[in-house]
Design an enzyme around this catalytic site. Structure first.
Site, PDB file in Angstrom:
ATOM      1  N   CYS A 192      -1.093  -5.259   6.868  1.00 61.26           N
ATOM      2  CA  CYS A 192      -0.793  -4.046   7.631  1.00 61.26           C
ATOM      3  C   CYS A 192      -0.031  -4.374   8.919  1.00 61.26           C
ATOM      4  CB  CYS A 192      -2.075  -3.316   8.004  1.00 61.26           C
ATOM      5  SG  CYS A 192      -3.198  -3.122   6.624  1.00 61.26           S
ATOM      6  N   CYS A 217       0.818  -1.218   0.000  1.00 62.80           N
ATOM      7  CA  CYS A 217       0.000   0.000   0.000  1.00 62.80           C
ATOM      8  C   CYS A 217       0.846   1.260   0.000  1.00 62.80           C
ATOM      9  CB  CYS A 217      -0.901   0.007   1.238  1.00 62.80           C
ATOM     10  SG  CYS A 217       0.065  -0.093   2.742  1.00 62.80           S
TER      11      CYS A 217
HETATM   12 FE1  FES Z   1      -1.245   0.290   4.376  1.00 60.65          FE
HETATM   13 FE2  FES Z   1      -2.757  -0.877   6.115  1.00 60.65          FE
HETATM   14  S1  FES Z   1      -3.327  -0.253   4.136  1.00 60.65           S
HETATM   15  S2  FES Z   1      -0.637  -0.447   6.281  1.00 60.65           S
END
Ligand code: FES
Length: 142
Positions: A105, A36
């Site tokens: 995450c 992400c």
């Molecule tokens: Fe990036 Fe959770 S979406 S750490």
């Protein structure tokens, strides 16, 4: 897709513990999540092999905040060896679980701790790799 967070996750997201930075930290780790692009920084204060203080800052999502908050609580007062044993799975269990799409995450917190410990050893003139392992923050964690 709709999913729900446990009460513990919501609590640590709304009231994260140990947010901030430590001046004169003994070890600083920074890792990024390849999935992400979120980033986390972890600061450690170490005294006689024990983590006496830990703080974190993250440009990350709610699950990253909650897992880091819980992870810092779990390693505070522990020895470095104990902190290195902490897995993202154990952090998730302490939070009563995460939705599957947010599992990646939780890896950020585990890796940030390893990265900070690694920095600590490097500052001590000790090669961290045999102890901490290779810090890879840019590969995919499935
Ligand atoms: Fe990036 Fe959770 S979406 S750490």
């Amino acid at each position: 897709m709709a999913f729900t967070y446990s009460e513990k996750v919501m609590d640590h997201f709304a009231n994260p513990r140990n947010v901030g930075e430590i001046e004169n930290a003994d070890g600083i780790g920074e890792v990024g999540n390849s999935k992400c692009g979120d980033i986390m920084k972890m600061y450690l204060k170490v005294d006689d092999n024990t983590i006496t203080d830990v703080k974190f800052k993250t440009f990350g999502c709610g699950a990253a905040i909650a897992t880091s908050s819980m992870a810092t609580e779990l390693i505070k007062g522990k020895t470095i060896d104990e902190a290195l044993q902490l897995t993202n799975k154990a952090v998730m269990e302490a939070l009563d679980g995460l939705p599957p799409v947010k599992v990646h995450c939780s890896v950020l917190a585990e890796e940030a701790i390893k990265s900070a410990v690694s920095d600590y050893y490097t500052r001590q003139g000790i090669d961290p790799e045999p102890i901490v392992g290779k810090i890879e923050s840019d590969h995919d964690h499935e």
